[in-house]
Design a protein around this motif. Structure first.
Motif, PDB file in Angstrom:
ATOM      1  N   GLY A  12     -12.061 -25.580 -17.377  1.00  0.00           N
ATOM      2  CA  GLY A  12     -12.017 -25.240 -18.800  1.00  0.00           C
ATOM      3  C   GLY A  12     -12.501 -23.816 -19.052  1.00  0.00           C
ATOM      4  N   VAL A  13     -13.581 -23.427 -18.385  1.00  0.00           N
ATOM      5  CA  VAL A  13     -14.083 -22.054 -18.521  1.00  0.00           C
ATOM      6  C   VAL A  13     -13.066 -21.070 -17.946  1.00  0.00           C
ATOM      7  CG1 VAL A  13     -15.898 -20.459 -17.777  1.00  0.00           C
ATOM      8  CG2 VAL A  13     -16.491 -22.755 -18.565  1.00  0.00           C
ATOM      9  N   ALA A  14     -12.444 -21.417 -16.822  1.00  0.00           N
ATOM     10  CA  ALA A  14     -11.428 -20.545 -16.222  1.00  0.00           C
ATOM     11  C   ALA A  14     -10.233 -20.374 -17.162  1.00  0.00           C
ATOM     12  CB  ALA A  14     -10.969 -21.122 -14.883  1.00  0.00           C
ATOM     13  N   VAL A  15      -9.872 -21.428 -17.874  1.00  0.00           N
ATOM     14  CA  VAL A  15      -8.775 -21.328 -18.841  1.00  0.00           C
ATOM     15  C   VAL A  15      -9.140 -20.343 -19.942  1.00  0.00           C
ATOM     16  CG1 VAL A  15      -7.572 -22.607 -20.661  1.00  0.00           C
ATOM     17  CG2 VAL A  15      -7.758 -23.584 -18.385  1.00  0.00           C
ATOM     18  N   ARG A  16     -10.402 -20.392 -20.411  1.00  0.00           N
ATOM     19  CA  ARG A  16     -10.844 -19.454 -21.448  1.00  0.00           C
ATOM     20  C   ARG A  16     -10.782 -18.016 -20.915  1.00  0.00           C
ATOM     21  NH1 ARG A  16     -11.012 -17.769 -26.512  1.00  0.00           N
ATOM     22  NH2 ARG A  16     -12.859 -16.539 -26.947  1.00  0.00           N
ATOM     23  N   TRP A  18      -8.854 -16.891 -18.561  1.00  0.00           N
ATOM     24  CA  TRP A  18      -7.437 -16.564 -18.418  1.00  0.00           C
ATOM     25  C   TRP A  18      -6.850 -16.201 -19.779  1.00  0.00           C
ATOM     26  CZ3 TRP A  18      -3.163 -20.628 -17.138  1.00  0.00           C
ATOM     27  CH2 TRP A  18      -1.967 -19.968 -16.821  1.00  0.00           C
ATOM     28  N   GLN A  19      -7.203 -16.976 -20.790  1.00  0.00           N
ATOM     29  CA  GLN A  19      -6.710 -16.700 -22.134  1.00  0.00           C
ATOM     30  C   GLN A  19      -7.135 -15.302 -22.588  1.00  0.00           C
ATOM     31  OE1 GLN A  19      -8.715 -18.941 -25.136  1.00  0.00           O
ATOM     32  NE2 GLN A  19      -7.178 -18.529 -26.699  1.00  0.00           N
ATOM     33  N   LEU A  20      -8.403 -14.962 -22.380  1.00  0.00           N
ATOM     34  CA  LEU A  20      -8.886 -13.642 -22.781  1.00  0.00           C
ATOM     35  C   LEU A  20      -8.237 -12.543 -21.947  1.00  0.00           C
ATOM     36  CD1 LEU A  20     -12.654 -14.415 -23.356  1.00  0.00           C
ATOM     37  CD2 LEU A  20     -10.894 -14.038 -25.091  1.00  0.00           C
ATOM     38  N   GLY A  21      -7.952 -12.825 -20.683  1.00  0.00           N
ATOM     39  CA  GLY A  21      -7.272 -11.847 -19.836  1.00  0.00           C
ATOM     40  C   GLY A  21      -5.861 -11.578 -20.307  1.00  0.00           C
ATOM     41  N   ILE A  22      -5.161 -12.630 -20.715  1.00  0.00           N
ATOM     42  CA  ILE A  22      -3.800 -12.447 -21.218  1.00  0.00           C
ATOM     43  C   ILE A  22      -3.816 -11.634 -22.506  1.00  0.00           C
ATOM     44  CG2 ILE A  22      -1.854 -13.683 -22.272  1.00  0.00           C
ATOM     45  CD1 ILE A  22      -2.315 -15.898 -20.203  1.00  0.00           C
ATOM     46  N   GLU A  23      -4.819 -11.913 -23.358  1.00  0.00           N
ATOM     47  CA  GLU A  23      -4.919 -11.184 -24.635  1.00  0.00           C
ATOM     48  C   GLU A  23      -5.529  -9.800 -24.465  1.00  0.00           C
ATOM     49  OE1 GLU A  23      -7.214 -13.733 -27.127  1.00  0.00           O
ATOM     50  OE2 GLU A  23      -5.588 -15.187 -27.367  1.00  0.00           O
ATOM     51  N   MET A  24      -5.985  -9.476 -23.244  1.00  0.00           N
ATOM     52  CA  MET A  24      -6.639  -8.206 -22.933  1.00  0.00           C
ATOM     53  C   MET A  24      -7.834  -7.959 -23.849  1.00  0.00           C
ATOM     54  SD  MET A  24      -3.560  -5.642 -22.030  1.00  0.00           S
ATOM     55  CE  MET A  24      -2.470  -5.961 -20.705  1.00  0.00           C
ATOM     56  N   VAL A  42     -14.570 -29.710 -23.177  1.00  0.00           N
ATOM     57  CA  VAL A  42     -13.229 -30.295 -23.201  1.00  0.00           C
ATOM     58  C   VAL A  42     -12.750 -30.573 -21.768  1.00  0.00           C
ATOM     59  CG1 VAL A  42     -10.813 -29.847 -23.778  1.00  0.00           C
ATOM     60  CG2 VAL A  42     -12.600 -29.338 -25.434  1.00  0.00           C
ATOM     61  N   GLY A  43     -12.960 -29.629 -20.874  1.00  0.00           N
ATOM     62  CA  GLY A  43     -12.578 -29.824 -19.473  1.00  0.00           C
ATOM     63  C   GLY A  43     -13.363 -30.957 -18.826  1.00  0.00           C
ATOM     64  N   GLY A  44     -14.660 -31.008 -19.084  1.00  0.00           N
ATOM     65  CA  GLY A  44     -15.485 -32.085 -18.538  1.00  0.00           C
ATOM     66  C   GLY A  44     -15.078 -33.446 -19.086  1.00  0.00           C
ATOM     67  N   SER A  45     -14.722 -33.496 -20.357  1.00  0.00           N
ATOM     68  CA  SER A  45     -14.254 -34.758 -20.954  1.00  0.00           C
ATOM     69  C   SER A  45     -12.974 -35.224 -20.288  1.00  0.00           C
ATOM     70  CB  SER A  45     -14.015 -34.580 -22.453  1.00  0.00           C
ATOM     71  OG  SER A  45     -15.201 -34.230 -23.097  1.00  0.00           O
ATOM     72  N   PHE A  46     -12.085 -34.285 -20.007  1.00  0.00           N
ATOM     73  CA  PHE A  46     -10.857 -34.634 -19.301  1.00  0.00           C
ATOM     74  C   PHE A  46     -11.174 -35.169 -17.906  1.00  0.00           C
ATOM     75  CE2 PHE A  46      -7.314 -33.511 -16.485  1.00  0.00           C
ATOM     76  CZ  PHE A  46      -6.315 -34.266 -17.082  1.00  0.00           C
ATOM     77  N   GLY A  47     -12.115 -34.524 -17.214  1.00  0.00           N
ATOM     78  CA  GLY A  47     -12.512 -34.995 -15.889  1.00  0.00           C
ATOM     79  C   GLY A  47     -13.114 -36.390 -15.935  1.00  0.00           C
ATOM     80  N   TYR A  48     -13.915 -36.674 -16.959  1.00  0.00           N
ATOM     81  CA  TYR A  48     -14.504 -38.001 -17.112  1.00  0.00           C
ATOM     82  C   TYR A  48     -13.414 -39.037 -17.367  1.00  0.00           C
ATOM     83  CZ  TYR A  48     -17.457 -41.749 -18.856  1.00  0.00           C
ATOM     84  OH  TYR A  48     -18.064 -42.959 -19.033  1.00  0.00           O
ATOM     85  N   TRP A  49     -12.462 -38.706 -18.235  1.00  0.00           N
ATOM     86  CA  TRP A  49     -11.343 -39.607 -18.518  1.00  0.00           C
ATOM     87  C   TRP A  49     -10.523 -39.855 -17.251  1.00  0.00           C
ATOM     88  CZ3 TRP A  49      -6.070 -38.422 -18.322  1.00  0.00           C
ATOM     89  CH2 TRP A  49      -5.221 -39.432 -18.794  1.00  0.00           C
ATOM     90  N   LEU A  50     -10.279 -38.791 -16.497  1.00  0.00           N
ATOM     91  CA  LEU A  50      -9.494 -38.905 -15.272  1.00  0.00           C
ATOM     92  C   LEU A  50     -10.197 -39.793 -14.244  1.00  0.00           C
ATOM     93  CD1 LEU A  50      -6.793 -37.684 -14.494  1.00  0.00           C
ATOM     94  CD2 LEU A  50      -8.017 -35.882 -13.304  1.00  0.00           C
ATOM     95  N   THR A  51     -11.517 -39.752 -14.190  1.00  0.00           N
ATOM     96  CA  THR A  51     -12.274 -40.618 -13.293  1.00  0.00           C
ATOM     97  C   THR A  51     -12.058 -42.085 -13.655  1.00  0.00           C
ATOM     98  OG1 THR A  51     -13.940 -38.899 -12.994  1.00  0.00           O
ATOM     99  CG2 THR A  51     -14.584 -41.137 -12.426  1.00  0.00           C
ATOM    100  N   GLY A  52     -12.039 -42.391 -14.949  1.00  0.00           N
ATOM    101  CA  GLY A  52     -11.771 -43.759 -15.390  1.00  0.00           C
ATOM    102  C   GLY A  52     -10.367 -44.209 -15.034  1.00  0.00           C
ATOM    103  N   VAL A  53      -9.407 -43.322 -15.209  1.00  0.00           N
ATOM    104  CA  VAL A  53      -8.017 -43.645 -14.855  1.00  0.00           C
ATOM    105  C   VAL A  53      -7.918 -43.933 -13.359  1.00  0.00           C
ATOM    106  CG1 VAL A  53      -5.685 -42.677 -14.663  1.00  0.00           C
ATOM    107  CG2 VAL A  53      -6.986 -42.379 -16.768  1.00  0.00           C
ATOM    108  N   GLU A  54      -8.550 -43.097 -12.571  1.00  0.00           N
ATOM    109  CA  GLU A  54      -8.509 -43.282 -11.118  1.00  0.00           C
ATOM    110  C   GLU A  54      -9.145 -44.614 -10.708  1.00  0.00           C
ATOM    111  OE1 GLU A  54      -9.464 -40.451  -7.374  1.00  0.00           O
ATOM    112  OE2 GLU A  54     -11.126 -40.833  -8.740  1.00  0.00           O
TER     113      GLU A  54
END
Length: 86
Positions: A12-16, A18-24, A42-54
């Protein structure tokens, strides 16, 4: 479980970044530092959800495997009874 949550928080932090890099835009602007924890959450929540799915998928696969093994065992017993009767 923790390693997946940490990985997806970092993603999630890497996405942020990347977003700032694209926007320069500057990566660590004082006015926008509060956004990084949101992206990490948000990224951690997705990881937690994915753990439940797995976990649910592993349970379904284990149940299916057990049913197939039981079916094979019953089939072999049935073959043994048929061979003995003949």
């Amino acid at each position: 479980m923790v390693h997946k949550i940490l990985f997806w928080s970092g993603f999630g932090v890497a996405v942020r970044l990347w977003q700032l890099g694209i926007e320069m835009r500057p990566m660590f602007n004082k006015e926008s530092l509060w956004v990084y924890p949101i992206y990490a959450t948000v990224g951690g929540s997705f990881g937690y959800w994915l753990t439940g799915v797995e976990g649910r998928q592993f349970k379904v696969l284990a149940d299916r495997r057990d049913r197939l093994l039981e079916k094979r065992r019953r089939s072999k017993e049935q073959e043994g009874l048929e061979d003995a009767a003949a």
